[in-house]
Design a protein around this motif. Structure first.
Motif, PDB file in Angstrom:
ATOM      1  N   MET A  81      14.469 -11.593  21.506  1.00  0.00           N
ATOM      2  CA  MET A  81      13.996 -10.798  22.626  1.00  0.00           C
ATOM      3  C   MET A  81      13.803  -9.339  22.220  1.00  0.00           C
ATOM      4  O   MET A  81      12.836  -8.699  22.623  1.00  0.00           O
ATOM      5  CB  MET A  81      14.960 -10.892  23.798  1.00  0.00           C
ATOM      6  CG  MET A  81      14.477 -10.203  25.029  1.00  0.00           C
ATOM      7  SD  MET A  81      15.604 -10.568  26.369  1.00  0.00           S
ATOM      8  CE  MET A  81      14.744  -9.809  27.699  1.00  0.00           C
ATOM      9  N   LEU A  82      14.700  -8.829  21.385  1.00  0.00           N
ATOM     10  CA  LEU A  82      14.599  -7.452  20.911  1.00  0.00           C
ATOM     11  C   LEU A  82      13.351  -7.265  20.063  1.00  0.00           C
ATOM     12  O   LEU A  82      12.639  -6.274  20.212  1.00  0.00           O
ATOM     13  CB  LEU A  82      15.851  -7.059  20.131  1.00  0.00           C
ATOM     14  CG  LEU A  82      15.887  -5.620  19.622  1.00  0.00           C
ATOM     15  CD1 LEU A  82      15.807  -4.645  20.788  1.00  0.00           C
ATOM     16  CD2 LEU A  82      17.142  -5.364  18.818  1.00  0.00           C
ATOM     17  N   SER A  83      13.067  -8.221  19.201  1.00  0.00           N
ATOM     18  CA  SER A  83      11.868  -8.111  18.356  1.00  0.00           C
ATOM     19  C   SER A  83      10.605  -8.172  19.208  1.00  0.00           C
ATOM     20  O   SER A  83       9.627  -7.470  18.925  1.00  0.00           O
ATOM     21  CB  SER A  83      11.850  -9.199  17.287  1.00  0.00           C
ATOM     22  OG  SER A  83      11.772 -10.476  17.889  1.00  0.00           O
ATOM     23  N   THR A  84      10.614  -8.950  20.267  1.00  0.00           N
ATOM     24  CA  THR A  84       9.468  -9.007  21.175  1.00  0.00           C
ATOM     25  C   THR A  84       9.276  -7.668  21.863  1.00  0.00           C
ATOM     26  O   THR A  84       8.151  -7.176  21.980  1.00  0.00           O
ATOM     27  CB  THR A  84       9.671 -10.110  22.229  1.00  0.00           C
ATOM     28  OG1 THR A  84       9.897 -11.348  21.564  1.00  0.00           O
ATOM     29  CG2 THR A  84       8.465 -10.233  23.125  1.00  0.00           C
ATOM     30  N   MET A  85      10.368  -7.054  22.303  1.00  0.00           N
ATOM     31  CA  MET A  85      10.281  -5.753  22.953  1.00  0.00           C
ATOM     32  C   MET A  85       9.775  -4.693  21.981  1.00  0.00           C
ATOM     33  O   MET A  85       8.971  -3.841  22.341  1.00  0.00           O
ATOM     34  CB  MET A  85      11.642  -5.355  23.529  1.00  0.00           C
ATOM     35  CG  MET A  85      12.044  -6.166  24.735  1.00  0.00           C
ATOM     36  SD  MET A  85      13.708  -5.850  25.356  1.00  0.00           S
ATOM     37  CE  MET A  85      13.756  -4.095  25.466  1.00  0.00           C
ATOM     38  N   VAL A  86      10.228  -4.751  20.742  1.00  0.00           N
ATOM     39  CA  VAL A  86       9.792  -3.789  19.730  1.00  0.00           C
ATOM     40  C   VAL A  86       8.298  -3.956  19.467  1.00  0.00           C
ATOM     41  O   VAL A  86       7.563  -2.965  19.378  1.00  0.00           O
ATOM     42  CB  VAL A  86      10.616  -3.954  18.431  1.00  0.00           C
ATOM     43  CG1 VAL A  86      10.007  -3.166  17.291  1.00  0.00           C
ATOM     44  CG2 VAL A  86      12.061  -3.552  18.668  1.00  0.00           C
ATOM     45  N   GLU A  87       7.840  -5.190  19.364  1.00  0.00           N
ATOM     46  CA  GLU A  87       6.413  -5.450  19.137  1.00  0.00           C
ATOM     47  C   GLU A  87       5.573  -4.941  20.308  1.00  0.00           C
ATOM     48  O   GLU A  87       4.514  -4.349  20.115  1.00  0.00           O
ATOM     49  CB  GLU A  87       6.158  -6.945  18.906  1.00  0.00           C
ATOM     50  CG  GLU A  87       6.700  -7.450  17.593  1.00  0.00           C
ATOM     51  CD  GLU A  87       6.081  -6.749  16.398  1.00  0.00           C
ATOM     52  OE1 GLU A  87       4.853  -6.507  16.401  1.00  0.00           O
ATOM     53  OE2 GLU A  87       6.829  -6.417  15.457  1.00  0.00           O
ATOM     54  N   LYS A  88       6.032  -5.139  21.534  1.00  0.00           N
ATOM     55  CA  LYS A  88       5.312  -4.655  22.711  1.00  0.00           C
ATOM     56  C   LYS A  88       5.278  -3.131  22.721  1.00  0.00           C
ATOM     57  O   LYS A  88       4.260  -2.533  23.065  1.00  0.00           O
ATOM     58  CB  LYS A  88       5.954  -5.183  23.989  1.00  0.00           C
ATOM     59  CG  LYS A  88       5.847  -6.665  24.154  1.00  0.00           C
ATOM     60  CD  LYS A  88       5.200  -6.976  25.466  1.00  0.00           C
ATOM     61  CE  LYS A  88       5.200  -8.483  25.634  1.00  0.00           C
ATOM     62  NZ  LYS A  88       3.897  -8.989  25.922  1.00  0.00           N
TER      63      LYS A  88
END
Length: 63
Positions: free
Chosen positions: A2-9
């Protein structure tokens, strides 16, 4: 995950030119609010002095 998804966004938002305009506006508003809060007393004193001066000048005109 979830953190990596937020970082990508966040990276996508930062690189998006339309989002950058929005980010700039948010930052400008934040800076203005901060300045107003820091100098609130000085701003109020200045405005009060301007109104006092305007009131005195108005009295001079009507005398």
């Amino acid at each position: 995950m979830m953190l990596s998804t937020m970082v990508e966004k966040a990276k996508g938002f930062w690189q998006d030119e339309e989002g950058l305009g929005t980010l700039e506006m948010i930052l400008i508003i934040a800076v203005l609010i901060t300045v107003v809060l820091l100098f609130r007393k000085e701003i109020v004193d200045l405005i009060q002095a301007l109104f006092d001066t305007a009131g005195e000048k108005t009295q001079e005109v009507f005398e």
